[in-house]
Design a protein around this motif. Structure first.
Motif, PDB file in Angstrom:
ATOM      1  N   SER A  18     -10.353  -6.490  -0.827  1.00 11.27           N
ATOM      2  CA  SER A  18      -9.949  -5.102  -0.339  1.00 11.27           C
ATOM      3  C   SER A  18      -9.827  -4.349  -1.282  1.00 11.27           C
ATOM      4  O   SER A  18      -9.910  -3.012  -1.244  1.00 11.27           O
ATOM      5  N   ASP A  21     -12.730  -2.890  -2.712  1.00 11.24           N
ATOM      6  CA  ASP A  21     -13.484  -2.156  -1.832  1.00 11.24           C
ATOM      7  C   ASP A  21     -12.620  -0.793  -1.954  1.00 11.24           C
ATOM      8  O   ASP A  21     -12.933   0.242  -1.284  1.00 11.24           O
ATOM      9  N   ASP A  23      -9.748  -0.338  -0.648  1.00 12.57           N
ATOM     10  CA  ASP A  23      -9.231  -0.141   0.733  1.00 12.57           C
ATOM     11  C   ASP A  23      -7.663  -0.342   0.536  1.00 12.57           C
ATOM     12  O   ASP A  23      -7.504  -1.565   0.771  1.00 12.57           O
ATOM     13  N   ALA A  26      -6.267  -1.999   3.735  1.00 16.53           N
ATOM     14  CA  ALA A  26      -6.445  -3.309   4.147  1.00 16.53           C
ATOM     15  C   ALA A  26      -5.592  -4.296   3.178  1.00 16.53           C
ATOM     16  O   ALA A  26      -5.364  -5.309   3.767  1.00 16.53           O
ATOM     17  N   ARG A  29      -2.627  -4.489   5.004  1.00 18.16           N
ATOM     18  CA  ARG A  29      -2.575  -5.410   6.229  1.00 18.16           C
ATOM     19  C   ARG A  29      -2.594  -6.831   5.937  1.00 18.16           C
ATOM     20  O   ARG A  29      -1.731  -7.520   6.650  1.00 18.16           O
ATOM     21  N   THR A  30      -3.179  -7.084   4.928  1.00 15.82           N
ATOM     22  CA  THR A  30      -3.325  -8.517   4.446  1.00 15.82           C
ATOM     23  C   THR A  30      -2.191  -9.070   4.120  1.00 15.82           C
ATOM     24  O   THR A  30      -1.634 -10.268   4.562  1.00 15.82           O
ATOM     25  N   THR A  33      -0.060  -9.634   7.162  1.00 19.40           N
ATOM     26  CA  THR A  33      -0.480 -10.854   7.798  1.00 19.40           C
ATOM     27  C   THR A  33       0.037 -11.937   7.146  1.00 19.40           C
ATOM     28  O   THR A  33       0.533 -13.050   8.003  1.00 19.40           O
TER      29      THR A  33
END
Length: 129
Positions: A18, A21, A23, A26, A29-30, A33
Motif C-alpha cells: 500500500s 502504491d 495509498d 490503505a 486501514r491495514t 485491520t
C-alpha cells in the motif's frame, strides 16, 4: 514459519504494498485491520517485521544507540521509529515493547506505524537503486 509469523509477514507485506502504491489510507486501514484481528500483539509483531525488513540481513554489530544528535527536536513518530529500529537492531525486545506501549498510551501508534512503513519502503528503494 508458524501461522502467526506468516500472518505478521503477510501484514507487513500488505502495508508495504500500500505504501508503494502511495495509498496512505490503505496503510491506515491495514493497520486498523491488524489491530482488530490480532490485537496489539499482532500489530507489534508486524512492526517488528517491518523493522527487520528495514535493516535487512546486515544488522549492525556492536549495538545501536537509542539517542541521536538532535533526536529530541524530531517529530514524535520519527523519534519513535529511530528508537524502535535501534531496539530491533540491539535484539532488545523489552525496549521495543516499551516503545510500542508508550506510542499506544500517547495515542501515536497509527502515526508511528505509518512512519515505520514509509521509512522501510524508502530504505528498500534506496537499496534497489
Amino acid at each position: 514459519m508458524t501461522d502467526l509469523s506468516r500472518q505478521m509477514f503477510d501484514d507487513a507485506t500488505a502495508i508495504l504494498d500500500s505504501a508503494l502504491d502511495g495509498d496512505g489510507a490503505a496503510v491506515a486501514r491495514t493497520i486498523d485491520t491488524v489491530v482488530e484481528r490480532s490485537g496489539l500483539d499482532g500489530a507489534y509483531g508486524m512492526a517488528w517485521c517491518l523493522a527487520a525488513t528495514l535493516l535487512g540481513e546486515e544488522v549492525p554489530v556492536g549495538g545501536c544507540s537509542l539517542e541521536f544528535p538532535d533526536i529530541d527536536e524530531a517529530e514524535y513518530d520519527t523519534r519513535w521509529v529511530a528508537r524502535f529500529v535501534s531496539a530491533y537492531a540491539n535484539h532488545d525486545q523489552d525496549t521495543g515493547e516499551a516503545l510500542f506501549g508508550a506510542a499506544v498510551a500517547d495515542g501515536q501508534l497509527p502515526e508511528c506505524l505509518q512512519t515505520l512503513a514509509g521509512s522501510t519502503l524508502a530504505t528498500l528503494r534506496s537499496r534497489a537503486g
